[in-house]
Scaffold this active site. Structure first.
Site, PDB file in Angstrom:
ATOM      1  N   HIS A  93       5.365 -66.492 -42.669  1.00  0.00           N
ATOM      2  CA  HIS A  93       5.122 -65.164 -42.095  1.00  0.00           C
ATOM      3  C   HIS A  93       5.698 -65.091 -40.682  1.00  0.00           C
ATOM      4  O   HIS A  93       5.423 -65.943 -39.841  1.00  0.00           O
ATOM      5  CB  HIS A  93       3.631 -64.841 -42.053  1.00  0.00           C
ATOM      6  CG  HIS A  93       3.358 -63.412 -41.672  1.00  0.00           C
ATOM      7  ND1 HIS A  93       3.397 -62.382 -42.586  1.00  0.00           N
ATOM      8  CD2 HIS A  93       3.101 -62.833 -40.473  1.00  0.00           C
ATOM      9  CE1 HIS A  93       3.148 -61.237 -41.978  1.00  0.00           C
ATOM     10  NE2 HIS A  93       2.970 -61.481 -40.682  1.00  0.00           N
ATOM     11  N   SER A  94       6.503 -64.063 -40.428  1.00  0.00           N
ATOM     12  CA  SER A  94       7.105 -63.810 -39.122  1.00  0.00           C
ATOM     13  C   SER A  94       7.915 -65.034 -38.678  1.00  0.00           C
ATOM     14  O   SER A  94       8.815 -65.473 -39.382  1.00  0.00           O
ATOM     15  CB  SER A  94       6.012 -63.430 -38.109  1.00  0.00           C
ATOM     16  OG  SER A  94       6.557 -62.882 -36.934  1.00  0.00           O
ATOM     17  N   LEU A  95       7.575 -65.645 -37.546  1.00  0.00           N
ATOM     18  CA  LEU A  95       8.275 -66.857 -37.102  1.00  0.00           C
ATOM     19  C   LEU A  95       8.275 -67.905 -38.206  1.00  0.00           C
ATOM     20  O   LEU A  95       9.270 -68.615 -38.400  1.00  0.00           O
ATOM     21  CB  LEU A  95       7.611 -67.409 -35.841  1.00  0.00           C
ATOM     22  CG  LEU A  95       8.033 -68.816 -35.402  1.00  0.00           C
ATOM     23  CD1 LEU A  95       9.518 -68.837 -35.031  1.00  0.00           C
ATOM     24  CD2 LEU A  95       7.175 -69.287 -34.228  1.00  0.00           C
ATOM     25  N   SER A 121       7.847 -63.223 -45.208  1.00  0.00           N
ATOM     26  CA  SER A 121       6.796 -62.233 -45.003  1.00  0.00           C
ATOM     27  C   SER A 121       6.798 -61.755 -43.546  1.00  0.00           C
ATOM     28  O   SER A 121       6.784 -62.561 -42.624  1.00  0.00           O
ATOM     29  CB  SER A 121       5.454 -62.874 -45.363  1.00  0.00           C
ATOM     30  OG  SER A 121       4.363 -62.049 -45.066  1.00  0.00           O
TER      31      SER A 121
END
Length: 259
Positions: A93-95, A121
């Site tokens: 997710h993200s990073l 994500s």
């Protein structure tokens, strides 16, 4: 019980040596395993959940945070290699999505078994230039304002000077990873990819759709209610979507492309 030695980098709540599929989850900047831990209760019996445990938080609070993508991903790959003995799904997710992507590139370079499916994500594609933000270089007051705008840190933490003094180095290190990483190579990965996106996320749809440019296999795109941190606000729905992908893999079905 597993014969593998315990790793401070990997949190495996229920080791399962008989698992035929492993779900390996990478947290967002400032995040932890808590975003994924509830999924353990709904995963099929043949799936082992492995969550990345980053330094500077939780049981590793006293350790210095990681702020170099190359060193971080080399270390994580060394830790993950013994677990790549079954089919795997990478969820980031993200990073965490960019960390997982970089690890996949190194898996390919080392000739190891990569994931059969990748879920990116809440993340723009790895080629997006983020150097114009450089959030990690902001002064403390502006940095905290940026955290408030992202809506992912509890107000009780943001308003507590002592807590922020403790967490600030970790958050700055994570944002340095996020702001300074950009993939510019020509490599394409061959596993299937799903992109999960929040309907109210500030990341543009196109920046997320462009993940498909880095993969040569099947692609799918799915929206969820919520903002950038939909993985927390709508955790059960995201977990169900993950289980749907697991079922498709288990049944030998491929995802079809969604435009």
């Amino acid at each position: 019980m597993s014969n593998l030695p315990p790793s401070q980098w990997l949190y495996i709540p229920k080791p399962n040596p008989q698992a035929t599929l492993k779900l390996i989850c990478f947290p967002y900047a400032g995040g932890s395993a808590r975003s994924f831990s509830d999924w353990q209760n709904t995963l099929p019996h043949y799936v082992e959940l492995i969550m990345i445990s980053m330094p500077g938080r939780g049981s590793r609070f006293s350790e210095p945070p990681a702020d170099c993508m190359d060193i971080l991903t080399n270390t994580l790959l060394d830790e993950l290699t013994p677990h790549l003995n079954a089919d795997t799904i990478f969820y980031g997710h993200s990073l965490g999505a960019r960390v997982a992507f970089e690890i996949q590139l190194k898996i390919k370079k080392r000739g190891l078994q990569g994931p059969c499916h990748f879920i990116a994500s809440g993340s723009a594609n790895p080629g997006k230039d983020r150097s114009d933000k450089n959030v990690y270089l902001l002064n403390d007051a502006d940095f905290i304002e940026e955290l408030k705008s992202l809506n992912g840190t509890p107000p009780a933490v943001l308003e507590n000077e002592e807590l922020m003094a403790l967490f600030m180095p970790v958050l700055r290190a994570d944002f340095k990873l996020a702001d300074t990483y950009r993939y510019t190579g020509p490599e394409q990965l061959s596993c299937n990819i799903s992109v999960f996106a929040g309907k109210k996320d500030e990341i543009s749809e196109q920046a997320q759709l462009d993940w498909q440019n880095y993969f040569s296999s099947n692609f799918s795109f799915e929206y969820f209610e919520g903002d950038h941190f939909f993985i927390d606000s709508h955790n059960e729905q995201v977990g169900q979507a993950v289980n749907n992908i697991i079922a498709q893999i288990h049944n030998g079905n491929l995802l079809t492309q969604v435009s």
